[in-house]
Scaffold this motif. Structure first.
Motif, PDB file in Angstrom:
ATOM      1  N   SER A  47      70.944 107.262  -6.813  1.00 19.21           N
ATOM      2  CA  SER A  47      72.270 106.746  -7.134  1.00 19.21           C
ATOM      3  C   SER A  47      73.032 106.435  -5.853  1.00 19.21           C
ATOM      4  CB  SER A  47      73.053 107.742  -8.004  1.00 19.21           C
ATOM      5  OG  SER A  47      73.294 108.930  -7.292  1.00 19.21           O
ATOM      6  N   ALA A  48      74.044 105.588  -5.991  1.00 23.69           N
ATOM      7  CA  ALA A  48      74.871 105.202  -4.850  1.00 23.69           C
ATOM      8  C   ALA A  48      76.267 104.855  -5.338  1.00 23.69           C
ATOM      9  CB  ALA A  48      74.257 104.005  -4.135  1.00 23.69           C
ATOM     10  N   ASP A  49      77.218 104.932  -4.405  1.00 27.48           N
ATOM     11  CA  ASP A  49      78.586 104.575  -4.767  1.00 27.48           C
ATOM     12  C   ASP A  49      78.961 103.158  -4.331  1.00 27.48           C
ATOM     13  OD1 ASP A  49      78.753 105.000  -2.053  1.00 27.48           O
ATOM     14  OD2 ASP A  49      80.394 106.451  -2.155  1.00 27.48           O
ATOM     15  N   GLN A  50      77.988 102.419  -3.803  1.00 24.41           N
ATOM     16  CA  GLN A  50      78.123 100.992  -3.489  1.00 24.41           C
ATOM     17  C   GLN A  50      76.851 100.300  -3.973  1.00 24.41           C
ATOM     18  OE1 GLN A  50      80.892  99.627  -2.116  1.00 24.41           O
ATOM     19  NE2 GLN A  50      81.809 101.657  -1.970  1.00 24.41           N
ATOM     20  N   ASP A  51      76.908  98.999  -4.199  1.00 25.59           N
ATOM     21  CA  ASP A  51      75.695  98.256  -4.525  1.00 25.59           C
ATOM     22  C   ASP A  51      74.781  98.280  -3.304  1.00 25.59           C
ATOM     23  OD1 ASP A  51      76.999  97.665  -6.875  1.00 25.59           O
ATOM     24  OD2 ASP A  51      77.133  95.508  -6.506  1.00 25.59           O
ATOM     25  N   LEU A  52      73.532  98.698  -3.486  1.00 24.72           N
ATOM     26  CA  LEU A  52      72.576  98.805  -2.386  1.00 24.72           C
ATOM     27  C   LEU A  52      71.234  98.209  -2.799  1.00 24.72           C
ATOM     28  CD1 LEU A  52      73.116 102.534  -1.282  1.00 24.72           C
ATOM     29  CD2 LEU A  52      74.158 100.485  -0.292  1.00 24.72           C
ATOM     30  N   THR A  53      70.465  97.796  -1.805  1.00 26.79           N
ATOM     31  CA  THR A  53      69.091  97.368  -2.018  1.00 26.79           C
ATOM     32  C   THR A  53      68.196  98.296  -1.218  1.00 26.79           C
ATOM     33  OG1 THR A  53      69.763  95.069  -2.318  1.00 26.79           O
ATOM     34  CG2 THR A  53      67.444  95.474  -1.819  1.00 26.79           C
ATOM     35  N   LEU A  54      67.236  98.925  -1.897  1.00 25.94           N
ATOM     36  CA  LEU A  54      66.274  99.814  -1.244  1.00 25.94           C
ATOM     37  C   LEU A  54      64.926  99.125  -1.178  1.00 25.94           C
ATOM     38  CD1 LEU A  54      68.516 101.747  -2.319  1.00 25.94           C
ATOM     39  CD2 LEU A  54      66.737 103.456  -2.542  1.00 25.94           C
ATOM     40  N   LYS A  55      64.293  99.219  -0.025  1.00 27.81           N
ATOM     41  CA  LYS A  55      62.941  98.681   0.160  1.00 27.81           C
ATOM     42  C   LYS A  55      62.064  99.809   0.674  1.00 27.81           C
ATOM     43  CE  LYS A  55      64.569  94.039   1.091  1.00 27.81           C
ATOM     44  NZ  LYS A  55      64.513  92.875   1.977  1.00 27.81           N
ATOM     45  N   THR A  56      60.835  99.873   0.166  1.00 32.54           N
ATOM     46  CA  THR A  56      59.944 100.955   0.578  1.00 32.54           C
ATOM     47  C   THR A  56      58.891 100.470   1.559  1.00 32.54           C
ATOM     48  OG1 THR A  56      58.444 100.616  -1.294  1.00 32.54           O
ATOM     49  CG2 THR A  56      60.236 102.192  -1.617  1.00 32.54           C
ATOM     50  N   ASN A  57      58.663 101.303   2.565  1.00 31.41           N
ATOM     51  CA  ASN A  57      57.582 101.189   3.550  1.00 31.41           C
ATOM     52  C   ASN A  57      57.729 100.058   4.561  1.00 31.41           C
ATOM     53  OD1 ASN A  57      56.488 103.427   2.313  1.00 31.41           O
ATOM     54  ND2 ASN A  57      55.175 102.222   1.000  1.00 31.41           N
ATOM     55  N   SER A  58      58.524  99.028   4.268  1.00 33.06           N
ATOM     56  CA  SER A  58      58.738  97.925   5.211  1.00 33.06           C
ATOM     57  C   SER A  58      60.012  97.199   4.805  1.00 33.06           C
ATOM     58  CB  SER A  58      57.565  96.951   5.184  1.00 33.06           C
ATOM     59  OG  SER A  58      57.852  95.779   5.909  1.00 33.06           O
ATOM     60  N   SER A  59      60.799  96.787   5.782  1.00 26.81           N
ATOM     61  CA  SER A  59      61.998  96.017   5.450  1.00 26.81           C
ATOM     62  C   SER A  59      61.687  94.536   5.255  1.00 26.81           C
ATOM     63  CB  SER A  59      63.061  96.182   6.533  1.00 26.81           C
ATOM     64  OG  SER A  59      62.570  95.715   7.777  1.00 26.81           O
ATOM     65  N   SER A  60      60.598  94.057   5.873  1.00 22.36           N
ATOM     66  CA  SER A  60      60.268  92.631   5.781  1.00 22.36           C
ATOM     67  C   SER A  60      59.252  92.301   4.691  1.00 22.36           C
ATOM     68  CB  SER A  60      59.755  92.128   7.125  1.00 22.36           C
ATOM     69  OG  SER A  60      58.608  92.849   7.509  1.00 22.36           O
ATOM     70  N   ALA A  61      58.341  93.238   4.409  1.00 22.19           N
ATOM     71  CA  ALA A  61      57.344  93.039   3.351  1.00 22.19           C
ATOM     72  C   ALA A  61      57.231  94.335   2.546  1.00 22.19           C
ATOM     73  CB  ALA A  61      55.995  92.666   3.952  1.00 22.19           C
ATOM     74  N   PRO A  62      58.273  94.659   1.786  1.00 22.13           N
ATOM     75  CA  PRO A  62      58.299  95.949   1.090  1.00 22.13           C
ATOM     76  C   PRO A  62      57.268  96.040  -0.030  1.00 22.13           C
ATOM     77  CG  PRO A  62      60.134  94.600   0.383  1.00 22.13           C
ATOM     78  CD  PRO A  62      59.451  93.854   1.499  1.00 22.13           C
TER      79      PRO A  62
ATOM     80  N   LYS B  89      73.119  99.373  -8.517  1.00 25.28           N
ATOM     81  CA  LYS B  89      74.515  99.039  -8.758  1.00 25.28           C
ATOM     82  C   LYS B  89      75.336 100.309  -8.593  1.00 25.28           C
ATOM     83  CE  LYS B  89      74.347  94.692  -9.783  1.00 25.28           C
ATOM     84  NZ  LYS B  89      75.017  93.753  -8.892  1.00 25.28           N
ATOM     85  N   ALA B  90      76.491 100.183  -7.996  1.00 27.33           N
ATOM     86  CA  ALA B  90      77.353 101.344  -7.764  1.00 27.33           C
ATOM     87  C   ALA B  90      77.614 102.090  -9.066  1.00 27.33           C
ATOM     88  CB  ALA B  90      78.679 100.893  -7.155  1.00 27.33           C
ATOM     89  N   GLY B  91      77.385 103.397  -9.040  1.00 27.79           N
ATOM     90  CA  GLY B  91      77.664 104.237 -10.202  1.00 27.79           C
ATOM     91  C   GLY B  91      76.674 104.107 -11.343  1.00 27.79           C
ATOM     92  N   ASN B  92      75.609 103.337 -11.167  1.00 27.19           N
ATOM     93  CA  ASN B  92      74.605 103.149 -12.215  1.00 27.19           C
ATOM     94  C   ASN B  92      73.245 103.586 -11.662  1.00 27.19           C
ATOM     95  OD1 ASN B  92      73.299 102.412 -14.530  1.00 27.19           O
ATOM     96  ND2 ASN B  92      73.406 100.219 -14.157  1.00 27.19           N
TER      97      ASN B  92
ATOM     98  N   SER C 237      78.120  95.475   1.110  1.00 28.30           N
ATOM     99  CA  SER C 237      79.533  95.655   0.778  1.00 28.30           C
ATOM    100  C   SER C 237      80.433  95.732   2.006  1.00 28.30           C
ATOM    101  CB  SER C 237      79.723  96.916  -0.066  1.00 28.30           C
ATOM    102  OG  SER C 237      79.600  98.084   0.740  1.00 28.30           O
ATOM    103  N   GLY C 238      79.873  96.140   3.144  1.00 31.18           N
ATOM    104  CA  GLY C 238      80.696  96.344   4.326  1.00 31.18           C
ATOM    105  C   GLY C 238      81.446  97.667   4.314  1.00 31.18           C
ATOM    106  N   LYS C 239      81.266  98.449   3.262  1.00 29.63           N
ATOM    107  CA  LYS C 239      81.913  99.765   3.137  1.00 29.63           C
ATOM    108  C   LYS C 239      80.868 100.849   3.332  1.00 29.63           C
ATOM    109  CE  LYS C 239      85.147  98.022  -0.319  1.00 29.63           C
ATOM    110  NZ  LYS C 239      85.590  98.145  -1.714  1.00 29.63           N
ATOM    111  N   ASP C 240      81.314 102.017   3.763  1.00 29.27           N
ATOM    112  CA  ASP C 240      80.409 103.165   3.828  1.00 29.27           C
ATOM    113  C   ASP C 240      79.880 103.449   2.428  1.00 29.27           C
ATOM    114  OD1 ASP C 240      80.877 103.444   6.524  1.00 29.27           O
ATOM    115  OD2 ASP C 240      82.285 105.105   6.292  1.00 29.27           O
ATOM    116  N   ALA C 241      78.635 103.857   2.351  1.00 32.84           N
ATOM    117  CA  ALA C 241      78.013 104.152   1.060  1.00 32.84           C
ATOM    118  C   ALA C 241      77.387 105.537   1.097  1.00 32.84           C
ATOM    119  CB  ALA C 241      76.953 103.117   0.723  1.00 32.84           C
ATOM    120  N   THR C 242      77.398 106.179  -0.043  1.00 32.61           N
ATOM    121  CA  THR C 242      76.703 107.444  -0.212  1.00 32.61           C
ATOM    122  C   THR C 242      75.500 107.192  -1.107  1.00 32.61           C
ATOM    123  OG1 THR C 242      78.743 108.712   0.012  1.00 32.61           O
ATOM    124  CG2 THR C 242      76.886 109.815  -1.060  1.00 32.61           C
TER     125      THR C 242
END
Length: 76
Positions: free
Chosen positions: A8-23, A30-33, A60-65
């Protein structure tokens, strides 16, 4: 073997596993979901390979948890 995953996160985030360029996997949060998967779930686990690194993008440009919780089967 993992039994459940909770992300979970408090901002919209994209997570990629094992590689940022070829995950291996990409999860859009989505924040709160939270993303939740557990053994026996009707949904397929989005983490399809062993994860050795996680890359997070925050537009978002905001700090995220970010909160990641994983339960796994105890090793014999």
């Amino acid at each position: 073997q993992i039994k459940s995953v909770w992300i979970s996160a408090d901002q919209d985030l994209t997570l990629k596993t094992n590689s940022s360029s070829a995950p291996d996997n990409t999860i859009s949060l989505k924040a709160g979901n939270p993303y939740h998967w557990e053994t026996g779930s009707y949904f397929t686990n989005k983490l399809t390979v062993d994860v050795t690194a996680i890359f997070v993008a925050n537009a978002s440009g905001k700090d995220a948890t970010l909160d990641i919780r994983v339960a796994q089967e105890a090793s014999p």
